[in-house]
Design an enzyme around this catalytic site. Structure first.
Site, short mmCIF file in Angstrom:
data_model
loop_
_atom_site.label_atom_id
_atom_site.label_comp_id
_atom_site.label_asym_id
_atom_site.label_seq_id
_atom_site.Cartn_x
_atom_site.Cartn_y
_atom_site.Cartn_z
CB THR A 40 72.39 -18.74 77.81
OG1 THR A 40 72.01 -19.69 76.83
CG2 THR A 40 72.46 -19.38 79.18
CG HIS A 189 71.86 -23.28 69.50
ND1 HIS A 189 72.84 -22.92 68.59
CD2 HIS A 189 72.26 -22.77 70.70
CE1 HIS A 189 73.78 -22.21 69.23
NE2 HIS A 189 73.45 -22.11 70.50
CG ASN A 192 77.39 -20.55 69.25
OD1 ASN A 192 77.96 -20.29 68.18
ND2 ASN A 192 76.67 -19.66 69.91
CE1 TYR A 194 76.30 -25.21 74.50
CE2 TYR A 194 75.93 -23.57 72.78
CZ TYR A 194 76.38 -23.90 74.05
OH TYR A 194 76.93 -22.96 74.86
CG ASN A 249 80.85 -24.81 73.97
OD1 ASN A 249 81.37 -24.63 75.07
ND2 ASN A 249 79.63 -24.38 73.68
C1 FMN Z 1 75.26 -13.55 77.56
C2 FMN Z 1 75.24 -14.25 76.23
C3 FMN Z 1 74.55 -15.45 76.09
C4 FMN Z 1 74.46 -16.10 74.85
N1 FMN Z 1 73.71 -17.24 74.73
C5 FMN Z 1 73.47 -17.76 73.50
C6 FMN Z 1 72.52 -18.82 73.34
O1 FMN Z 1 71.85 -19.28 74.27
N2 FMN Z 1 72.33 -19.29 72.08
C7 FMN Z 1 73.04 -18.81 71.00
O2 FMN Z 1 72.82 -19.27 69.87
N3 FMN Z 1 73.92 -17.80 71.14
C8 FMN Z 1 74.14 -17.25 72.35
N4 FMN Z 1 74.97 -16.17 72.47
C9 FMN Z 1 75.58 -15.59 71.25
C10 FMN Z 1 74.71 -14.43 70.72
O3 FMN Z 1 73.47 -14.91 70.23
C11 FMN Z 1 75.41 -13.68 69.57
O4 FMN Z 1 75.67 -14.57 68.51
C12 FMN Z 1 76.71 -13.04 70.04
O5 FMN Z 1 76.52 -12.32 71.25
C13 FMN Z 1 77.29 -12.11 68.96
O6 FMN Z 1 76.42 -11.04 68.72
P1 FMN Z 1 76.72 -9.57 69.34
O7 FMN Z 1 78.10 -9.19 68.85
O8 FMN Z 1 75.64 -8.69 68.77
O9 FMN Z 1 76.68 -9.70 70.83
C14 FMN Z 1 75.11 -15.54 73.70
C15 FMN Z 1 75.83 -14.34 73.86
C16 FMN Z 1 75.88 -13.70 75.09
C17 FMN Z 1 76.62 -12.38 75.20
#
Ligand code: FMN
Length: 373
Positions: A40, A189, A192, A194, A249
């Site tokens: 997001t 999704h 997390n 939702y 959440n």
């Molecule tokens: C800025 C940001 C926004 C995110 N928005 C979503 C989202 O919209 N949907 C989702 O499933 N996960 C979302 N996540 C989680 C990421 O998809 C991912 O699972 C998480 O960042 C862990 O991976 P990483 O360690 O490679 O960052 C978001 C993470 C970040 C940092």
């Protein structure tokens, strides 16, 4: 000639497997095993995808597969400020430009359908939209709004059976819209905290009907949404994201979590869905999926698994080599490294993201990160 030889070798032997070994995601050929995780970014002013977003996704199209930010399937699912939807014609038209740009750059892209359920505030939503959830239990914590700053999550309306059917129909229509907009598929999704996850978790679901109580009842909503979306656009175009053990959440680790998720993974596997996307949470929040659980879920599902959470090039390749996943997703590394795949291939150093601009409007911290060369 050289490429043909290397490809041929890969067929003869399962090794060596690298992030750059192509992969056939059902009918969708991916050029590498690097997936951009859904993120997001709150740049959709008026909840409609715009040219800035086209540029953002185009810049990152060298990933084998892009998964978009969470996208609302309906006005009721749009709980955050400036997130996009995929229910109006203007939104579908906006997304069409994104998918066109990604495809022109040789990439593939799934849209993540995110119904926020109780994680919402009316200040972010259209008039007439309702905040709905399995039970009338407000999530602890606050939601940011542009007009009022951070506000407590309101008590949601407990969904009636007809609300449940309506929400399911919204996912189906959104999935059809996604195909019309040129997406290669959709990701549900179910992680997390939702809506779909709110049904699965005992903290947010205290229903006494067939959608609450036992683990089998609490995953019913997830299974039905997956079945209906798969029937509408094809199981090979339908992926799903789960976060067992995640408590983000205001969720809890409930009794029987392991068995509930194993059952769910088995049911999803029977549908031959495109993939199961597992988030290992400790990279962002408490809640680790143990190695034994991952194997159980992978076996129960029986299809393509995407691993995500705190990975880097070395740990992602180790994950692939160990057979723990077929594809590896990266979230935060993609924010400041639009050409992450190229940088990893050349072992270049990676830039660090600016956390302050994760969710702010405009190009700063979004499309202004440099390519390596
Ligand atoms: C800025 C940001 C926004 C995110 N928005 C979503 C989202 O919209 N949907 C989702 O499933 N996960 C979302 N996540 C989680 C990421 O998809 C991912 O699972 C998480 O960042 C862990 O991976 P990483 O360690 O490679 O960052 C978001 C993470 C970040 C940092």
């Amino acid at each position: 000639m050289k490429t043909v030889g290397i490809t041929h070798l890969n067929y003869l032997s399962p090794d060596p497997m690298t992030l750059f070994t192509p992969y056939n995601l059902g009918p969708i050929p991916l050029t590498n095993r690097i997936v951009m995780a859904p993120m997001t970014r709150c740049r959709a002013i008026g909840n409609v995808p715009n040219d800035l977003m086209v540029e953002y996704y185009r810049q990152r199209a060298t990933a084998g597969l892009l998964i978009t930010e969470g996208v609302a399937p309906s006005p009721n699912g749009l709980g955050y400020a400036r997130i996009p939807g995929i229910y109006s014609q203007a939104q579908v038209d906006g997304w069409e430009k994104v998918t066109q740009a990604v495809h022109d750059a040789g990439g593939k892209i799934f849209v993540q359908l995110m119904h926020t359920g109780r994680i919402a505030h009316p200040g972010n939503m259209e008039e007439g939209a309702e905040i709905v959830a399995p039970s009338a239990i407000a999530a602890a914590g606050e939601m940011y709004t542009d007009a009022l700053g951070s506000q407590p999550h309101p008590v949601p309306k407990a969904m009636t059976i007809s609300d449940i059917q309506q929400a399911q129909a919204e996912y189906v229509q959104a999935a059809r819209n996604a195909i019309e907009a040129g997406f290669d598929g959709v990701e549900l999704h179910a992680a997390n905290g939702y809506l779909i996850n709110q049904f699965i978790n005992t903290r947010s679901n205290q229903r006494t009907d067939e959608y609450g109580g036992s683990g089998e009842n609490r995953v019913r909503f997830a299974i039905e949404v997956a079945q209906q979306v798969a029937a509408a656009i094809g199981p090979e175009r339908t992926g799903i994201r789960l976060s067992p053990y995640g408590t983000y959440n205001d969720l809890e680790v409930f009794e029987g979590m392991e068995a509930t998720y194993e059952y769910l993974a088995g049911e999803l596997g029977k549908m031959d869905l495109a993939y199961l996307h597992l988030i290992n949470h400790p990279s962002m929040a408490p809640g680790e999926i143990g190695a034994a659980t991952k194997v159980k879920l992978q076996q129960a599902f029986g299809g393509t698994v995407i691993a995500c959470g705190g990975l880097d090039k070395a740990t992602a390749e180790a994950t692939l080599l160990a057979g723990e996943a077929d594809l590896t997703a990266f979230g935060r590394p993609f924010i400041p490294n639009p050409d992450l795949a190229g940088r990893m291939q050349k072992d270049l150093s990676l830039s660090a993201p600016d956390h302050k601009t994760f969710y702010t409007p405009g190009e700063k911290g979004y499309t202004d990160y440099a390519m390596a060369d």
